[in-house]
Design a protein around this motif. Structure first.
Motif, PDB file in Angstrom:
ATOM      1  N   PHE A 101       3.896  11.552   5.683  1.00 37.42           N
ATOM      2  CA  PHE A 101       3.291  11.941   6.961  1.00 37.42           C
ATOM      3  C   PHE A 101       2.546  13.254   6.792  1.00 37.42           C
ATOM      4  N   VAL A 102       1.347  13.315   7.370  1.00 40.55           N
ATOM      5  CA  VAL A 102       0.570  14.551   7.416  1.00 40.55           C
ATOM      6  C   VAL A 102       0.200  14.812   8.870  1.00 40.55           C
ATOM      7  N   ARG A 103       0.623  15.954   9.385  1.00 37.31           N
ATOM      8  CA  ARG A 103       0.272  16.269  10.764  1.00 37.31           C
ATOM      9  C   ARG A 103      -1.232  16.501  10.862  1.00 37.31           C
ATOM     10  N   ALA A 160       0.824  -1.207   0.000  1.00 39.23           N
ATOM     11  CA  ALA A 160       0.000   0.000   0.000  1.00 39.23           C
ATOM     12  C   ALA A 160       0.860   1.261   0.000  1.00 39.23           C
ATOM     13  N   THR A 161       0.290   2.327  -0.537  1.00 36.68           N
ATOM     14  CA  THR A 161       0.831   3.666  -0.349  1.00 36.68           C
ATOM     15  C   THR A 161       0.199   4.202   0.927  1.00 36.68           C
ATOM     16  N   VAL A 162       1.015   4.484   1.930  1.00 39.84           N
ATOM     17  CA  VAL A 162       0.496   4.788   3.266  1.00 39.84           C
ATOM     18  C   VAL A 162       0.727   6.249   3.628  1.00 39.84           C
ATOM     19  N   VAL A 163      -0.321   6.867   4.149  1.00 40.43           N
ATOM     20  CA  VAL A 163      -0.222   8.208   4.711  1.00 40.43           C
ATOM     21  C   VAL A 163      -0.373   8.078   6.220  1.00 40.43           C
ATOM     22  N   LEU A 164       0.685   8.358   6.938  1.00 42.19           N
ATOM     23  CA  LEU A 164       0.657   8.329   8.395  1.00 42.19           C
ATOM     24  C   LEU A 164       0.202   9.692   8.889  1.00 42.19           C
ATOM     25  N   SER A 165      -0.545   9.704   9.986  1.00 42.43           N
ATOM     26  CA  SER A 165      -0.916  10.982  10.577  1.00 42.43           C
ATOM     27  C   SER A 165      -0.821  10.901  12.091  1.00 42.43           C
ATOM     28  N   GLY A 166      -0.668  12.062  12.690  1.00 42.15           N
ATOM     29  CA  GLY A 166      -0.551  12.174  14.134  1.00 42.15           C
ATOM     30  C   GLY A 166      -0.209  13.605  14.485  1.00 42.15           C
ATOM     31  N   GLU A 210       7.408  12.158  10.633  1.00 44.59           N
ATOM     32  CA  GLU A 210       8.309  12.299   9.483  1.00 44.59           C
ATOM     33  C   GLU A 210       9.386  11.218   9.512  1.00 44.59           C
ATOM     34  N   GLN A 211       9.902  10.943  10.695  1.00 45.13           N
ATOM     35  CA  GLN A 211      10.933   9.911  10.844  1.00 45.13           C
ATOM     36  C   GLN A 211      10.369   8.538  10.483  1.00 45.13           C
TER      37      GLN A 211
END
Length: 278
Positions: free
Chosen positions: A57-59, A32-38, A45-46
């Motif tokens: 990563f998207v805040r 998958a293409t994953v977008v992490l958020s938090g 970002e790390q």
């Protein structure tokens, strides 16, 4: 790399640590293409850089509707679709008796534990309906089923609502081939126990390992639950393998919700017999 999620675009909220981070890692490993958020941009970002495979990563503060909308609509615009949403973000809630709980604390827990799940579904729904495909996964808890499975009645209250909301959304969105399911973890070794104890993010890091032995005593399977146990369930629900699974809650709890271990109940039986004979 496997390909169970090949060509899928997935969002994971609360992805900077614990179950969310591990799920994001497995999603990427499965194609998958994953977008992490938090909220913690440095960790996010790390993590995205370490995952690679196009992860980003998207805040996002899930209690902020504008943040949620930007995360979900921005992901769909950037990648052309949205196939998977794992609403995983959460945290501890107020402790104490009902008479002592501050309603401001109740509202804060509601915003994190329930309102955020509704908001994520609200903005993912039209995108997935237009595609006539998608999988929404919500993070519930065994505490939502039974009193006493959390030290916080507030946490239990809203997790129970998450599981029920999942079914309501599933019966609506299923008509457009969008599946909505939930995962209810039991005693998973994460830092949430430290956060319930009042420790901040920094202090709670690394405490998951400390609670494993204690948690191992809580379930019929004599080990603590691991973040992998939840993450693999999230992979299954995200994949086409679960294409006819809808409105379900998967308990990942080693069987604890159904009662005591046989050895414990058997010891109690023997003790009662000895008492009566006695």
């Amino acid at each position: 790399m496997a390909d169970r999620l090949k060509n899928k675009v997935a969002i994971v909220t609360g992805a900077t640590s614990g179950m969310g981070l591990r799920t994001a890692q497995l999603y990427a490993a499965e194609g998958a293409t994953v977008v992490l958020s938090g909220r913690r941009a440095d960790l996010g970002e790390q993590a995205a850089a370490q995952i690679g495979h196009g992860a980003s990563f998207v805040r996002c503060d899930v209690t902020d509707e504008a943040d949620v909308r930007a995360l979900i609509e921005g992901t769909a615009e950037r990648h052309g679709r949205l196939d998977v949403l794992f609403s995983n973000a959460g945290g501890p809630a107020a402790l104490g008796r009902v008479q002592d709980i501050d309603l401001a604390d109740l509202d804060a827990a509601y915003n994190v534990l329930l309102r955020s799940v509704f908001a994520c579904t609200k903005y993912a729904a039209p995108i997935m309906r237009a595609q006539q495909a998608g999988s929404i996964i919500n993070n519930g808890s065994v505490a939502g089923y039974r009193a006493g499975f959390s030290s916080s009645m507030v946490y239990s209250l809203f997790k129970g609502a998450v599981v029920h909301f999942t079914k309501l959304a599933a019966l609506e969105l299923g008509e457009d081939f969008v599946r909505v399911n939930s995962i209810s973890p039991g005693p998973i070794a994460t830092d949430i126990f430290a956060k319930f104890a009042g420790m901040d993010d920094a202090a709670s890091e690394g405490t998951a390992e400390k609670v494993k032995d204690r948690l191992a005593k809580a379930t019929p399977i004599p080990r603590a639950g691991l973040v992998d146990d939840v993450a693999w369930a999230a992979v299954y629900l995200a994949s086409d393998e679960s294409g006819y699974i809808n409105a379900q809650d998967i308990l990942v709890d080693g069987g604890m919700i159904w009662g005591r271990r046989f050895s414990e109940s058997d010891a109690g039986r023997q003790a009662m017999h000895e008492f009566l004979r006695g």
